[in-house]
Design an enzyme around this catalytic site. Sequence first.
Site, PDB file in Angstrom:
ATOM      1  N   CYS A 142       4.799   7.096   3.864  1.00  0.00           N
ATOM      2  CA  CYS A 142       4.842   5.643   4.026  1.00  0.00           C
ATOM      3  C   CYS A 142       5.060   4.952   2.693  1.00  0.00           C
ATOM      4  O   CYS A 142       4.121   4.733   1.923  1.00  0.00           O
ATOM      5  CB  CYS A 142       3.543   5.154   4.678  1.00  0.00           C
ATOM      6  SG  CYS A 142       3.480   3.361   4.817  1.00  0.00           S
ATOM      7  N   CYS A 145       3.141   1.724   2.214  1.00  0.00           N
ATOM      8  CA  CYS A 145       1.706   1.857   1.928  1.00  0.00           C
ATOM      9  C   CYS A 145       1.474   2.313   0.487  1.00  0.00           C
ATOM     10  O   CYS A 145       0.555   1.839  -0.170  1.00  0.00           O
ATOM     11  CB  CYS A 145       1.053   2.894   2.846  1.00  0.00           C
ATOM     12  SG  CYS A 145       1.587   2.839   4.541  1.00  0.00           S
ATOM     13  N   ASP A 146       2.277   3.249   0.008  1.00  0.00           N
ATOM     14  CA  ASP A 146       1.930   3.958  -1.233  1.00  0.00           C
ATOM     15  C   ASP A 146       2.882   3.731  -2.402  1.00  0.00           C
ATOM     16  O   ASP A 146       2.593   4.167  -3.521  1.00  0.00           O
ATOM     17  CB  ASP A 146       1.858   5.471  -0.947  1.00  0.00           C
ATOM     18  CG  ASP A 146       0.819   5.787   0.124  1.00  0.00           C
ATOM     19  OD1 ASP A 146      -0.211   5.094   0.158  1.00  0.00           O
ATOM     20  OD2 ASP A 146       1.041   6.704   0.928  1.00  0.00           O
TER      21      ASP A 146
END
Length: 318
Positions: A142, A145-146
């Site tokens: 992701c 997200c990261d």
Amino acid sequence: MPDNVRNVIIVGSGCSGLTAAIYAARANLSPVVIDGHEPGGQLAITTLVENFPGFPEGIQGPELIDNMRMQAARFGAEFMPGHVVSVDLSRKAADGSKKPLEVNLGRESLLSRTLILASGASARWLGLPNEQALIGHGVSSCATCDGFFFSGKEIAVIGGGDSAMEEALFLTRFATKVTIIHRRNEFRASKIMLDRARKNEKIEFLTDTVVDDVLDASKKEVTGLRLRNLKTGEQWDLPSSAMFLGIGHTPNAQFVGDQLARDGDGYLIASEHVCSRAPGVFISGDVADRRYRQAVTAAGTGCMAALEAEKYLEQIGK
Ligand code: NAP
């Protein structure tokens, strides 16, 4: 049937499940939505969605999904955290009459007259020796997200489809360089996405190349990728601070077992439109779609599933 039997339980809170919830709630069926282990589904972890009709400038995926959730809640949809462990779609009473469908959440079981399976599909992993040990330490599926954690670093993205292009483009916001590693020389990605990636100065392509392992589990961080050229057999280490996977998805239908028809990769197969072979059970979205997999098609089949559930309830007199 006893009072604790729901009219509609929707498994999954992504684009498809929430659209089903909006339609079922507006039909006064008080649907219950089981959030699942990835609430909001894939839209919740994506960035700008430019192809969902009605948003000429695009809309952020999480905002779109929040709006759908609020819309469903406004008409009385109920949301329940947790994920489905198993379902029983063929319960019969001693006299042979059909009993309600059962949804097992582990901690409790729910009963319902209809079930909409909109449990989506989850990101795939490569299955490398050190991959799982480094998830959360530089291995991720992701980018949204990261990606932020790798500001000023060099990053690798695996895959040759739209997901890989989208992840790579997004990651150029943070990374100094993004290398897309793809096992072939042809790409599944749409031309527009591929062209965008090719034009981006921060993105480099390595084709005909596979990842043999991700380094270095002993340091509990990603330091590089062990790569192999499939044509020459040459193996080498590419320094990298992160590896992002963009290699497709696996349908979340294990909890169904063999009670419904599934294809070789586990995708659910409808008998007709969105109707499954089990009476009162309808399937929608990416858990049954290996072809289109778009937010708008997931929403469309979610709508169809809710309309079929409504029709089925009318037929059984509820
Ligand atoms: P995909 O189109 O199935 O592409 C998966 C890619 O990963 C392929 O290039 C495949 O290689 C590679 N791959 C799969 N397993 C692999 C393995 N074990 N090792 C190495 N490489 C592997 O999946 P996707 O990119 O997630 O896209 C899915 C759907 O969503 C598509 O319809 C896509 O258009 C859509 N989508 C659209 C957008 C957008 O429009 N913004 C964004 C994301 C996704 P091969 O080609 O060699 O098989």
